[in-house]
Design a protein around this motif. Structure first.
Motif, PDB file in Angstrom:
ATOM      1  N   MET A   1       0.812  -1.215   0.000  1.00  0.00           N
ATOM      2  CA  MET A   1       0.000   0.000   0.000  1.00  0.00           C
ATOM      3  C   MET A   1       0.845   1.264   0.000  1.00  0.00           C
ATOM      4  O   MET A   1       0.550   2.232  -0.685  1.00  0.00           O
ATOM      5  CB  MET A   1      -0.911  -0.030   1.233  1.00  0.00           C
ATOM      6  N   ASN A   4       2.190   2.118  -3.358  1.00  0.00           N
ATOM      7  CA  ASN A   4       1.208   2.638  -4.288  1.00  0.00           C
ATOM      8  C   ASN A   4       0.854   4.099  -4.026  1.00  0.00           C
ATOM      9  O   ASN A   4       0.401   4.812  -4.896  1.00  0.00           O
ATOM     10  CB  ASN A   4      -0.070   1.802  -4.228  1.00  0.00           C
ATOM     11  N   MET A   5       1.040   4.526  -2.773  1.00  0.00           N
ATOM     12  CA  MET A   5       0.725   5.913  -2.452  1.00  0.00           C
ATOM     13  C   MET A   5       1.815   6.865  -2.905  1.00  0.00           C
ATOM     14  O   MET A   5       1.645   8.077  -2.855  1.00  0.00           O
ATOM     15  CB  MET A   5       0.520   6.065  -0.933  1.00  0.00           C
ATOM     16  N   PHE A   7       3.101   8.590  -5.397  1.00  0.00           N
ATOM     17  CA  PHE A   7       2.899   9.040  -6.762  1.00  0.00           C
ATOM     18  C   PHE A   7       2.540  10.525  -6.712  1.00  0.00           C
ATOM     19  O   PHE A   7       2.270  11.088  -5.637  1.00  0.00           O
ATOM     20  CB  PHE A   7       1.775   8.270  -7.447  1.00  0.00           C
ATOM     21  N   LYS A   9       0.259  13.175  -6.627  1.00  0.00           N
ATOM     22  CA  LYS A   9      -1.170  13.128  -6.300  1.00  0.00           C
ATOM     23  C   LYS A   9      -2.006  13.989  -7.243  1.00  0.00           C
ATOM     24  O   LYS A   9      -3.060  13.584  -7.719  1.00  0.00           O
ATOM     25  CB  LYS A   9      -1.369  13.570  -4.856  1.00  0.00           C
ATOM     26  N   PHE A  12      -2.433  12.392 -10.380  1.00  0.00           N
ATOM     27  CA  PHE A  12      -3.303  11.233 -10.226  1.00  0.00           C
ATOM     28  C   PHE A  12      -4.771  11.647 -10.179  1.00  0.00           C
ATOM     29  O   PHE A  12      -5.640  11.031 -10.791  1.00  0.00           O
ATOM     30  CB  PHE A  12      -2.946  10.480  -8.946  1.00  0.00           C
ATOM     31  N   VAL A  13      -5.004  12.761  -9.437  1.00  0.00           N
ATOM     32  CA  VAL A  13      -6.371  13.256  -9.319  1.00  0.00           C
ATOM     33  C   VAL A  13      -6.934  13.570 -10.689  1.00  0.00           C
ATOM     34  O   VAL A  13      -8.070  13.234 -11.019  1.00  0.00           O
ATOM     35  CB  VAL A  13      -6.414  14.512  -8.424  1.00  0.00           C
ATOM     36  N   ASN A  15      -6.151  12.309 -13.396  1.00  0.00           N
ATOM     37  CA  ASN A  15      -6.315  11.138 -14.248  1.00  0.00           C
ATOM     38  C   ASN A  15      -7.043   9.979 -13.576  1.00  0.00           C
ATOM     39  O   ASN A  15      -7.040   8.868 -14.069  1.00  0.00           O
ATOM     40  CB  ASN A  15      -4.944  10.639 -14.712  1.00  0.00           C
ATOM     41  N   ALA A  16      -7.653  10.282 -12.440  1.00  0.00           N
ATOM     42  CA  ALA A  16      -8.200   9.183 -11.641  1.00  0.00           C
ATOM     43  C   ALA A  16      -9.199   8.335 -12.422  1.00  0.00           C
ATOM     44  O   ALA A  16      -9.229   7.126 -12.290  1.00  0.00           O
ATOM     45  CB  ALA A  16      -8.845   9.755 -10.387  1.00  0.00           C
ATOM     46  N   TRP A  74     -13.767  22.724 -11.560  1.00  0.00           N
ATOM     47  CA  TRP A  74     -14.395  21.535 -10.969  1.00  0.00           C
ATOM     48  C   TRP A  74     -15.455  20.939 -11.910  1.00  0.00           C
ATOM     49  O   TRP A  74     -15.542  19.726 -12.079  1.00  0.00           O
ATOM     50  CB  TRP A  74     -15.030  21.912  -9.626  1.00  0.00           C
TER      51      TRP A  74
ATOM     52  N   PRO B 269      -7.545   3.646 -11.293  1.00  0.00           N
ATOM     53  CA  PRO B 269      -6.495   4.658 -11.208  1.00  0.00           C
ATOM     54  C   PRO B 269      -5.129   3.992 -11.341  1.00  0.00           C
ATOM     55  O   PRO B 269      -4.945   2.851 -10.896  1.00  0.00           O
ATOM     56  CB  PRO B 269      -6.679   5.235  -9.811  1.00  0.00           C
ATOM     57  N   ASN B 270      -4.184   4.731 -11.946  1.00  0.00           N
ATOM     58  CA  ASN B 270      -2.866   4.149 -12.234  1.00  0.00           C
ATOM     59  C   ASN B 270      -2.211   3.538 -11.018  1.00  0.00           C
ATOM     60  O   ASN B 270      -1.752   2.404 -11.040  1.00  0.00           O
ATOM     61  CB  ASN B 270      -1.934   5.248 -12.778  1.00  0.00           C
ATOM     62  N   ALA B 271      -2.201   4.337  -9.926  1.00  0.00           N
ATOM     63  CA  ALA B 271      -1.447   3.899  -8.763  1.00  0.00           C
ATOM     64  C   ALA B 271      -2.066   2.674  -8.100  1.00  0.00           C
ATOM     65  O   ALA B 271      -1.411   1.976  -7.342  1.00  0.00           O
ATOM     66  CB  ALA B 271      -1.347   5.024  -7.754  1.00  0.00           C
ATOM     67  N   LEU B 272      -3.368   2.485  -8.369  1.00  0.00           N
ATOM     68  CA  LEU B 272      -4.037   1.366  -7.716  1.00  0.00           C
ATOM     69  C   LEU B 272      -4.292   0.202  -8.668  1.00  0.00           C
ATOM     70  O   LEU B 272      -5.056  -0.696  -8.367  1.00  0.00           O
ATOM     71  CB  LEU B 272      -5.373   1.834  -7.128  1.00  0.00           C
ATOM     72  N   ALA B 280     -15.513   3.254  -4.503  1.00  0.00           N
ATOM     73  CA  ALA B 280     -15.043   4.448  -3.803  1.00  0.00           C
ATOM     74  C   ALA B 280     -16.206   5.054  -3.048  1.00  0.00           C
ATOM     75  O   ALA B 280     -17.328   5.098  -3.549  1.00  0.00           O
ATOM     76  CB  ALA B 280     -14.480   5.455  -4.790  1.00  0.00           C
ATOM     77  N   TYR B 328     -11.016   4.476  -1.589  1.00  0.00           N
ATOM     78  CA  TYR B 328     -11.162   3.394  -2.567  1.00  0.00           C
ATOM     79  C   TYR B 328     -10.977   2.058  -1.848  1.00  0.00           C
ATOM     80  O   TYR B 328     -10.075   1.899  -1.042  1.00  0.00           O
ATOM     81  CB  TYR B 328     -10.108   3.514  -3.664  1.00  0.00           C
ATOM     82  N   LYS B 336      -7.906  -0.442   1.808  1.00  0.00           N
ATOM     83  CA  LYS B 336      -8.515   0.856   1.541  1.00  0.00           C
ATOM     84  C   LYS B 336      -7.431   1.868   1.234  1.00  0.00           C
ATOM     85  O   LYS B 336      -6.386   1.881   1.862  1.00  0.00           O
ATOM     86  CB  LYS B 336      -9.331   1.330   2.733  1.00  0.00           C
ATOM     87  N   THR B 337      -7.682   2.717   0.261  1.00  0.00           N
ATOM     88  CA  THR B 337      -6.733   3.767  -0.088  1.00  0.00           C
ATOM     89  C   THR B 337      -7.480   5.085  -0.239  1.00  0.00           C
ATOM     90  O   THR B 337      -8.534   5.138  -0.859  1.00  0.00           O
ATOM     91  CB  THR B 337      -6.042   3.450  -1.429  1.00  0.00           C
ATOM     92  N   SER B 338      -6.951   6.166   0.392  1.00  0.00           N
ATOM     93  CA  SER B 338      -7.598   7.478   0.309  1.00  0.00           C
ATOM     94  C   SER B 338      -7.027   8.257  -0.862  1.00  0.00           C
ATOM     95  O   SER B 338      -5.828   8.277  -1.067  1.00  0.00           O
ATOM     96  CB  SER B 338      -7.361   8.261   1.597  1.00  0.00           C
ATOM     97  N   VAL B 339      -7.877   8.883  -1.600  1.00  0.00           N
ATOM     98  CA  VAL B 339      -7.449   9.703  -2.720  1.00  0.00           C
ATOM     99  C   VAL B 339      -8.212  11.016  -2.671  1.00  0.00           C
ATOM    100  O   VAL B 339      -9.422  11.025  -2.453  1.00  0.00           O
ATOM    101  CB  VAL B 339      -7.737   8.990  -4.058  1.00  0.00           C
ATOM    102  N   ALA B 340      -7.475  12.129  -2.815  1.00  0.00           N
ATOM    103  CA  ALA B 340      -8.127  13.439  -2.762  1.00  0.00           C
ATOM    104  C   ALA B 340      -8.851  13.693  -4.063  1.00  0.00           C
ATOM    105  O   ALA B 340      -8.296  14.213  -5.006  1.00  0.00           O
ATOM    106  CB  ALA B 340      -7.095  14.529  -2.509  1.00  0.00           C
ATOM    107  N   LEU B 341     -10.066  13.315  -4.125  1.00  0.00           N
ATOM    108  CA  LEU B 341     -10.865  13.510  -5.330  1.00  0.00           C
ATOM    109  C   LEU B 341     -12.252  13.957  -4.893  1.00  0.00           C
ATOM    110  O   LEU B 341     -12.745  13.568  -3.863  1.00  0.00           O
ATOM    111  CB  LEU B 341     -10.966  12.208  -6.121  1.00  0.00           C
ATOM    112  N   GLY B 343     -15.357  17.269  -5.022  1.00  0.00           N
ATOM    113  CA  GLY B 343     -15.506  18.710  -5.068  1.00  0.00           C
ATOM    114  C   GLY B 343     -16.881  19.078  -4.587  1.00  0.00           C
ATOM    115  O   GLY B 343     -17.570  18.254  -3.993  1.00  0.00           O
ATOM    116  N   PRO B 344     -17.263  20.317  -4.806  1.00  0.00           N
ATOM    117  CA  PRO B 344     -18.574  20.736  -4.308  1.00  0.00           C
ATOM    118  C   PRO B 344     -19.718  20.131  -5.122  1.00  0.00           C
ATOM    119  O   PRO B 344     -19.580  19.862  -6.313  1.00  0.00           O
ATOM    120  CB  PRO B 344     -18.542  22.255  -4.466  1.00  0.00           C
TER     121      PRO B 344
END
Lengths: 101, 414
Positions: A1, A4-5, A7, A9, A12-13, A15-16, A74, B269-272, B280, B328, B336-341, B343-344
């Motif tokens: 884990m 994987n973190m 990267f 960010k 990544f956001v 391209n999520a 956004w 997502p790439n990293a995951l 998610a 996620y 579980k992995t947290s990703v800042a994604l 918005g309002p």
């Protein structure tokens, strides 16, 4: 884990939800894509159309639609995310998006 | 694929479209462009409304304080007047006393006993049974002082007049002297006398609410098990009949809204990628500021308890709620992995619901209320699957500007 973190960010956001396979769009019927864009939420659809097709900047869009620049960012991100999810669904129809818990 | 590449791919895809030229389509489009007016979103002057509401509440609170202060001054003046009236009554009693001593068989001798008994009720503190009416609540500014004055002055007068009339007549002696028709005539004459015109006694007094009541309201809101907001405003009620009344509240409030969203993640997502995340979830939070108007109709089910039911319309000023970091979840291993994604999310400007209220009057000017609001409108505009209907409880305290008054159903004793 932990590995994987490690990267970028922000990248990544951005391209999520990006569809990995470019050919997914190629395979799509243009009318289906048009329908997907039409079904986007109203403001996100407007921002997406103005940015992608009309070539307006976020600053100009914020003035046209009376939004903040950040909100315009956004909405564009949201439109892309939803659109990519829909394209992915089109390729894998077994899933559904935005399911209420 | 980056975002720009995605945009280019969409543009390229649209290049495949071949629109056949139709003249009527172009005409229709030109007609629409010529005649469609540009509609601008009308924005509410939020700051102005907030300042006006704050000024209104400030004036109401200070108005209440001043009103009470002036009432207190009036009460003090009334107390002084009451003392003067009591002195007059005492003088009248003493006059009767002396007249009765001088003429034991007169009407005054008969009436004196009744007046004397009335005077005694001041310090006996219990109602006196009148031949024609029931004394419900004698009101004196200072019963103890009045009683002391009566006793002292009577004793001094007796000592002055004791040499003149050493024997004190009583009611039985008077009755024995008077014949029956004369006694009735004497009673009639006594009751029709104007001696009690200043006597501060009301008959059959009933407590009644003012026809129009104004109050200042403040309270806190509960949703689930947490305090989620507050409310400050004004309340008005208008009597419709003996039990029914109209009730309205205009208030400024805030509440904390929170709801969970669960996504099914399609693209990895790439990293995951190696973890194969499939889901998610995230929580959206936001403080909502609103002005609410709650009209309703109520009924007094007892002297202190009332129940009200009605509607609740709210104009919401803060129109976005923001999400926390989504989590996620790997469906295979449960990682579980947290990703800042996120918005309002936009919410509607208007909200509507139903409101019920039960109130208990703890003091003449103070009410405690429990309210429940049931939300009817989905606040999340443009969301098909997400729902946010604001239902919550409220605990409020209301300070009424007018006191309850004694209503007189009959005239004063004459």
């Amino acid at each position: 884990m932990e590995e994987n973190m490690d990267f970028d960010k922000s990248n990544f956001v951005r391209n999520a939800y990006v569809v990995q396979d470019y050919s997914a769009i190629e395979r799509l019927n243009v009318l289906d894509l048009h329908k997907m864009i039409q079904n986007l939420p109203e403001v996100s659809k407007l921002v997406f159309n103005l940015y992608v097709f009309e070539g307006y900047s976020h600053k100009e869009i914020s003035k046209i639609l009376n939004l903040k620049v950040g909100t315009s960012h956004w909405h564009l991100s949201r439109a892309r995310t939803l659109l990519q999810a829909k394209i992915a669904i089109e390729n894998k129809p077994a899933y559904s998006a935005y399911e209420r818990k | 694929m980056s975002a720009n590449e995605f945009d280019q791919a969409v543009r390229d895809k649209y290049d495949e479209l071949d629109f056949p030229f139709k003249k009527e389509n172009w005409e229709s489009l030109r007609h629409e462009m010529d005649f469609n007016e540009v509609v601008y979103q009308k924005k509410w002057p939020t700051k102005s409304i907030a300042i006006a509401a704050a000024f209104f509440i400030f004036c109401s609170v200070w108005g209440t304080v001043l009103y009470n202060y002036m009432n207190k001054e009036t009460e003090m003046a009334t107390t002084k007047m009451d003392e003067t009236k009591e002195k007059k009554i005492v003088d009248q009693l003493l006059g009767d006393e002396i007249e009765a001593r001088n003429n034991p068989n007169s009407i005054s001798a008969l009436s004196k006993n009744f007046v004397k008994a009335n005077a005694y009720t001041k310090y006996l503190k219990r109602p006196l049974v009148n031949p024609t009416a029931k004394l419900v609540k004698p009101t004196y500014a200072s019963p103890a002082l009045a009683a002391a004055i009566v006793q002292k002055e009577i004793q001094s007068k007796i000592s002055q007049t004791s040499e003149m009339t050493p024997s004190f007549p009583n009611a039985s002696e008077a009755n024995m002297v008077e014949t029956k028709p004369d006694l009735l005539a004497a009673k009639h004459a006594f009751l029709s006398n104007d001696r009690f015109k200043d006597y501060p006694v009301t008959l059959n007094a009933n407590v009644s609410k003012p026809a129009l009541q104004l109050g200042v309201v403040g309270g806190i809101g509960y949703a689930g098990q947490n305090i989620n907001g507050y409310l400050v405003g004004l309340n008005t009620s208008s009597r419709l009949g003996k039990k029914w009344f109209l009730d309205g509240t205009l208030a400024l409030g805030s509440s904390r809204e929170s709801f969970d969203v669960h996504h099914v993640q399609i693209a990895q997502p790439n990293a995951l990628a190696s973890k194969s995340p499939t889901e998610a979830s995230t929580t959206f939070n936001g403080n909502i500021y609103y002005v609410s108007f709650s009209p309703g109709i109520g009924v007094n089910i007892s002297k202190r308890i009332s129940v009200t039911a009605g509607g609740d319309v709210q104009r919401i000023f803060r129109n976005t709620v923001e999400s926390e970091t989504p989590i996620y979840t790997n469906s295979n291993s449960g990682d579980k992995t947290s990703v800042a994604l996120g918005g309002p999310i936009s919410i509607s400007d208007w909200d509507a619901g139903l409101k019920s209220k039960i109130s208990y009057q703890v003091a003449p000017q103070l009410n405690l209320s429990l309210q429940y609001r049931y939300g009817l409108v989905n606040l999340l505009s443009g969301q098909n699957d997400l729902k946010l209907k604001r239902s919550y409880g409220l605990f409020t305290l209301q300070y009424n500007l007018k006191k309850q008054e004694l209503k007189e159903n009959s005239d004063k004793v004459k």
